[in-house]
Every structure is written in structure tokens, then in C-alpha cells.
Design a protein around this motif. Sequence first.
Motif, PDB file in Angstrom:
ATOM      1  N   MET A 138       0.824  -1.213   0.000  1.00 53.15           N
ATOM      2  CA  MET A 138       0.000   0.000   0.000  1.00 53.15           C
ATOM      3  C   MET A 138       0.858   1.262   0.000  1.00 53.15           C
ATOM      4  SD  MET A 138      -3.076  -1.139  -0.086  1.00 53.15           S
ATOM      5  CE  MET A 138      -2.294  -2.377  -1.116  1.00 53.15           C
ATOM      6  N   PHE A 139       1.966   1.214   0.736  1.00 51.22           N
ATOM      7  CA  PHE A 139       2.811   2.402   0.849  1.00 51.22           C
ATOM      8  C   PHE A 139       3.475   2.747  -0.484  1.00 51.22           C
ATOM      9  CE2 PHE A 139       3.380   0.585   5.319  1.00 51.22           C
ATOM     10  CZ  PHE A 139       2.270   1.253   5.794  1.00 51.22           C
ATOM     11  N   SER A 140       3.744   1.713  -1.297  1.00 52.79           N
ATOM     12  CA  SER A 140       4.373   1.953  -2.598  1.00 52.79           C
ATOM     13  C   SER A 140       3.350   2.262  -3.679  1.00 52.79           C
ATOM     14  CB  SER A 140       5.197   0.730  -3.015  1.00 52.79           C
ATOM     15  OG  SER A 140       6.242   0.488  -2.113  1.00 52.79           O
ATOM     16  N   LEU A 141       2.233   1.552  -3.683  1.00 50.32           N
ATOM     17  CA  LEU A 141       1.244   1.690  -4.755  1.00 50.32           C
ATOM     18  C   LEU A 141       0.678   3.102  -4.841  1.00 50.32           C
ATOM     19  CD1 LEU A 141      -0.649  -1.698  -4.428  1.00 50.32           C
ATOM     20  CD2 LEU A 141       0.721  -0.938  -6.376  1.00 50.32           C
ATOM     21  N   ALA A 142       0.673   3.822  -3.730  1.00 49.44           N
ATOM     22  CA  ALA A 142       0.130   5.175  -3.744  1.00 49.44           C
ATOM     23  C   ALA A 142       0.984   6.122  -4.574  1.00 49.44           C
ATOM     24  CB  ALA A 142       0.014   5.706  -2.313  1.00 49.44           C
ATOM     25  N   SER A 143       2.238   5.729  -4.851  1.00 51.01           N
ATOM     26  CA  SER A 143       3.139   6.621  -5.589  1.00 51.01           C
ATOM     27  C   SER A 143       4.173   5.786  -6.341  1.00 51.01           C
ATOM     28  CB  SER A 143       3.837   7.583  -4.619  1.00 51.01           C
ATOM     29  OG  SER A 143       4.662   8.506  -5.294  1.00 51.01           O
ATOM     30  N   LEU A 144       3.671   4.971  -7.285  1.00 48.94           N
ATOM     31  CA  LEU A 144       4.517   3.984  -7.960  1.00 48.94           C
ATOM     32  C   LEU A 144       4.477   4.162  -9.470  1.00 48.94           C
ATOM     33  CD1 LEU A 144       6.259   1.359  -7.806  1.00 48.94           C
ATOM     34  CD2 LEU A 144       4.101   0.076  -7.986  1.00 48.94           C
ATOM     35  N   THR A 168       5.950  12.393 -10.866  1.00 49.08           N
ATOM     36  CA  THR A 168       5.988  12.878  -9.487  1.00 49.08           C
ATOM     37  C   THR A 168       6.001  11.748  -8.465  1.00 49.08           C
ATOM     38  OG1 THR A 168       3.560  13.024  -9.394  1.00 49.08           O
ATOM     39  CG2 THR A 168       4.763  14.989 -10.138  1.00 49.08           C
ATOM     40  N   THR A 169       6.184  10.511  -8.922  1.00 49.33           N
ATOM     41  CA  THR A 169       6.146   9.374  -8.003  1.00 49.33           C
ATOM     42  C   THR A 169       7.434   9.270  -7.195  1.00 49.33           C
ATOM     43  OG1 THR A 169       7.031   7.797  -9.620  1.00 49.33           O
ATOM     44  CG2 THR A 169       4.629   8.117  -9.566  1.00 49.33           C
ATOM     45  N   ASN A 170       7.364   8.520  -6.102  1.00 48.62           N
ATOM     46  CA  ASN A 170       8.511   8.335  -5.212  1.00 48.62           C
ATOM     47  C   ASN A 170       9.047   6.910  -5.205  1.00 48.62           C
ATOM     48  OD1 ASN A 170       8.471  11.058  -4.215  1.00 48.62           O
ATOM     49  ND2 ASN A 170       6.696  10.508  -2.977  1.00 48.62           N
ATOM     50  N   HIS A 171       8.364   6.016  -5.906  1.00 44.03           N
ATOM     51  CA  HIS A 171       8.795   4.621  -6.010  1.00 44.03           C
ATOM     52  C   HIS A 171       8.764   4.241  -7.484  1.00 44.03           C
ATOM     53  CE1 HIS A 171       6.636   5.187  -2.201  1.00 44.03           C
ATOM     54  NE2 HIS A 171       7.386   4.237  -1.669  1.00 44.03           N
ATOM     55  N   MET A 172       9.756   3.514  -7.932  1.00 41.61           N
ATOM     56  CA  MET A 172       9.768   3.042  -9.315  1.00 41.61           C
ATOM     57  C   MET A 172      10.267   1.606  -9.366  1.00 41.61           C
ATOM     58  SD  MET A 172      11.760   4.544 -12.694  1.00 41.61           S
ATOM     59  CE  MET A 172      10.412   5.547 -13.339  1.00 41.61           C
TER      60      MET A 172
END
Length: 258
Positions: A138-144, A168-172
Motif C-alpha cells: 500500500m505504501f508503494s502503490l500510492a506513488s509507484l 511525481t512518483t517516489n517509487h519506481m
Amino acid sequence: MDPVIELPNTSLKGKVSPEEWERRVDLAACYRLVAHMGWDDLIYTHISLRIPNTDTYLVNAFGVAFDEVTASNLVKVDLDGNILDDTPFSINPAGFTIHSAIHEVREDAHCVIHLHTNETIAVASQKEGLKPLSQYSMFSLASLSYHGYEGLAVNDDERKRLQDDLGTTNHMLLVNHGGLTLGPTVSDAFMRFYDMQRACEVQLMMQAAGQDVIPVPQSIQDNIYAQANVVHSGSTGGQKAWPSLLRKAWRLDPSFME
């Protein structure tokens, strides 16, 4: 047998600004913790950190293992990977390509972590990618985001595509390649990678079990990011966890602070 090559042990403490030294210690600790977690890949992959109020960055010396990184043997470079300080070390220019591309367009990305863990490679390379199967995901999917594989990251043309895919994401997740997180501090980027790594580990374990799994309902997915901010008292929880991680790095081997 080839002789053991000793690393230079000249300390930069007191020779750089207090702000730079603090960043050097944090980054060196991060490298040691990544090695301790088993996320390193010999002398390859990189973690970069911007020095405050400058356009200069710290990155690992080429040929130095993650568990050998110290605050003093980190290398200071500009956005083009040019070495700016008096050091016996070099860097891997190809390895800095991804980092420089991100630092160039993301002012908030003071720290970028890019690693080749088995689990992030495996999940990144699945057609459906990371699934909503655990609290960690959940923590990654919000900004993946995802970036397709183009071979070794040595082509300047790839930089723009990487930047566009990241947005603008923080996880890739880099398909066939690995994982990447970023943040305003080492602690934020580290916590983001920790959560993404655990999410990938759990997903692969569930898939290996061969049983039907229960996905997280969409209504909870939509709300989890706000819940996480409350629980962590910040965007990642890294600010809260980092002092304990520094203590762990110290217990493992305090030489990272040299």
C-alpha cells in the motif's frame, strides 16, 4: 594470489562543512545498512545524496563494496558526474546516469536509492507488477511508476524517458532491472525502499504458495496513504526510524563514520 588492496583512510572530518559531514555520515550508514539487509550487488548499484544548498552530490566510489563505504570515501560530483574534490577514487559514470537524470528534474529528490534486489527485479518483470496484497504494498502503490528495460543505462536518450515515466512518483520498479526510491532525506528514501522490498518479498511468497490470495479492497487502498501519514507522523516514517537505524549501523561497524 593477488595482494589485498588497502583503502585510503584519510578522514574528511573537519575538512568539509558540518552540513556536508552530516550528510556523508547518513549516506555511509545507508550503504552499510543496505549491505546488512543483503540488498547490495557487489560494487554495483548506487545511492546518491545532494549536499544542501548546492548542486553537488555524494555517491559511492567505484570499486568500493557497500560494507566498505565510509563518510570520507564517498565521492563528491556535479550533475554531470564530474568529480569535484581531491580523491583517489573514481565513480562509475554509467551508474550515475539514472541518479543524475532524476536529480535534474526532481528538486525534492535529495536522495535516490537504486538497487538490484532479486525481489524487485522479479516483481517489476511481472506483467501485473506490484499487486495490492499486503500492507507494505500500500505504501508503494500510492506513488509507484514503472520504466521499461532499455539495456544498460548508458544512453543519454533514455534519461528523458526515465524522467517522464517517474513523473511525481517516489517509487519506481524498473522492468527486468530492479527498484528505485527517492526522498528529501536518506531516511525517507531508505524507508520507501524498505517498504517496497518487503512488498515484493511478500507477493512472491504468496505466489509461490500457489493458493488463492485476498487482495486489499479498493476502498482501503484509497485511504491507506492518509492512514500511513498519521501512523508514521510524516510521509514515510523514515524520520522516526532513522535514529534507530543509525544505532544499528554503529553496532554493526562504527567505521562508517570515519
